[in-house]
Design an enzyme around this catalytic site. Structure first.
Site, mmCIF file in Angstrom:
data_model
loop_
_atom_site.group_PDB
_atom_site.id
_atom_site.type_symbol
_atom_site.label_atom_id
_atom_site.label_comp_id
_atom_site.label_asym_id
_atom_site.label_seq_id
_atom_site.Cartn_x
_atom_site.Cartn_y
_atom_site.Cartn_z
ATOM 1 N N LYS A 178 0.830 -1.211 0.000
ATOM 2 C CA LYS A 178 0.000 0.000 0.000
ATOM 3 C C LYS A 178 0.868 1.267 0.000
ATOM 4 O O LYS A 178 0.572 2.240 -0.693
ATOM 5 C CB LYS A 178 -0.932 -0.051 1.214
ATOM 6 N N LYS A 194 1.816 11.532 5.426
ATOM 7 C CA LYS A 194 2.080 10.415 6.357
ATOM 8 C C LYS A 194 2.460 9.152 5.576
ATOM 9 O O LYS A 194 3.437 8.474 5.893
ATOM 10 C CB LYS A 194 0.812 10.159 7.181
#
Ligand code: NAD
Length: 297
Positions: free
Chosen positions: A172, A241
């Site tokens: 991911k 992030k």
């Protein structure tokens, strides 16, 4: 509650529509969020509200989390009044982008209490969450995979990445670094073309049938940059992030990631200028300002 009760914690842009899909599939869904508005929306669709992650885990068999940061996922799972304290739920499926190191740590904490962690980060944005067309990246042992597959198949196409906690998270992070990178480079290319005098819509239409096409030119520019709405549905703070975790993980593995570090810094500047809650398509606004042009069409 029946044996098919599912808990869902974090009912935001992604978790809201995903929990609604579970309700529509016939599951009883017990929800929790720190935002009362987010709870009210899903309760309106038929969910039951619980007061804490522990309470969610006491009222459901499997709990899902869709939370903004790795720290919040860890606290929700292992902190005071956390999922770990709820006796009934045996499995936590984390659909957030949490990164492999937190995933591994939380998996160990849950295992000590006899509970199982499942990585299940997703890609495909709010539209994919609403329509059940997400890419769902799962890592967990095969025996557990068979138990969670009927739940996560409601979200889209499943890819069983491996057995180990964190593996799906690595995949991911790689994907999200690429998506943000495509947005950065496409913004540079469009700013150049517009400054030279090309209509940005002509540029996007041409690139989208040429070799430079990518997820930014095909999706983000037509939907949120050319119309000037900058509301694609993914926060700058979350993208920053993700790319930060990607570059950190690459460093841990001893793999140089020069392009990823550049994308990370572009997100740092976008966040400093427009704030963590801005949409990450604001990367294009930054390029507009630097180039003194507007990419609209
Ligand atoms: P969001 O900010 O819209 O939603 C997060 C929700 O969590 C909010 O409703 C918030 O109130 C709630 N929350 C925050 N702290 C909490 C706590 N301590 N306890 C309970 N609830 C809490 O974020 P999002 O865009 O839905 O993203 C959620 C996760 O999914 C993130 O990890 C993100 O990286 C990932 N993700 C997002 C997208 C996207 O396109 N938005 C796509 C794929 C993955």
């Amino acid at each position: 509650m029946s044996q098919n009760a599912i808990g869902f914690i974090g009912l935001g842009r992604m978790g809201g529509p995903m929990s609604t899909r579970l309700l529509k599939a016939g599951y009883q869904v017990v929800v929790h969020d720190v935002s009362q508005d987010a709870i009210d929306r899903v309760v309106g669709d038929g969910a039951t509200a619980a007061g804490s992650p522990r309470e969610v885990a006491e009222l459901s068999d499997i709990v899902l989390t869709s939370l903004p940061t790795p720290h919040i996922v860890e606290q929700t799972a292992l902190g005071q009044d956390g999922i770990v304290e709820g006796a009934r739920a045996q499995i936590l499926i984390d659909v957030s982008t949490t990164g492999p190191s937190t995933a591994t740590r939380v998996a160990e904490g849950l295992a000590a209490a006899g509970k199982q962690w499942v990585d299940s980060p997703v890609s495909g944005g709010v539209a994919g969450a609403t329509n059940g067309t997400l890419a769902v990246m799962v890592s967990c042992p095969q025996k557990i995979f068979e138990r969670v597959e009927p739940v996560v198949q409601n979200f889209g196409k499943i890819f069983h990445v491996g057995d180990k906690p964190g593996l799906a998270q690595v995949l991911k992070l790689a994907n999200n670094m690429l998506a943000a990178g495509a947005l950065v480079l496409s913004s540079e290319a469009l700013a150049m073309g517009v400054k030279a005098g090309i209509d940005p819509k002509v540029m996007i239409d041409t690139i989208n049938v040429s070799s430079g096409r990518n997820s930014a030119t095909q999706d983000k520019f037509p939907k949120a940059i050319l119309p000037g709405t900058f509301d694609f549905g993914f926060a700058t703070g979350l993208s920053y992030k993700d790319v930060r975790m990607c570059v950190d993980e690459s460093e841990t593995l001893g793999v140089p990631m020069l392009g990823g570090a550049f994308v990370r810094e572009m997100l740092a500047v976008t966040q400093a200028k427009y704030g963590a809650d801005s949409d990450f398509t604001c990367i294009a606004r930054l390029m507009e300002e630097w180039a003194d042009v507007e990419i609209r069409g």
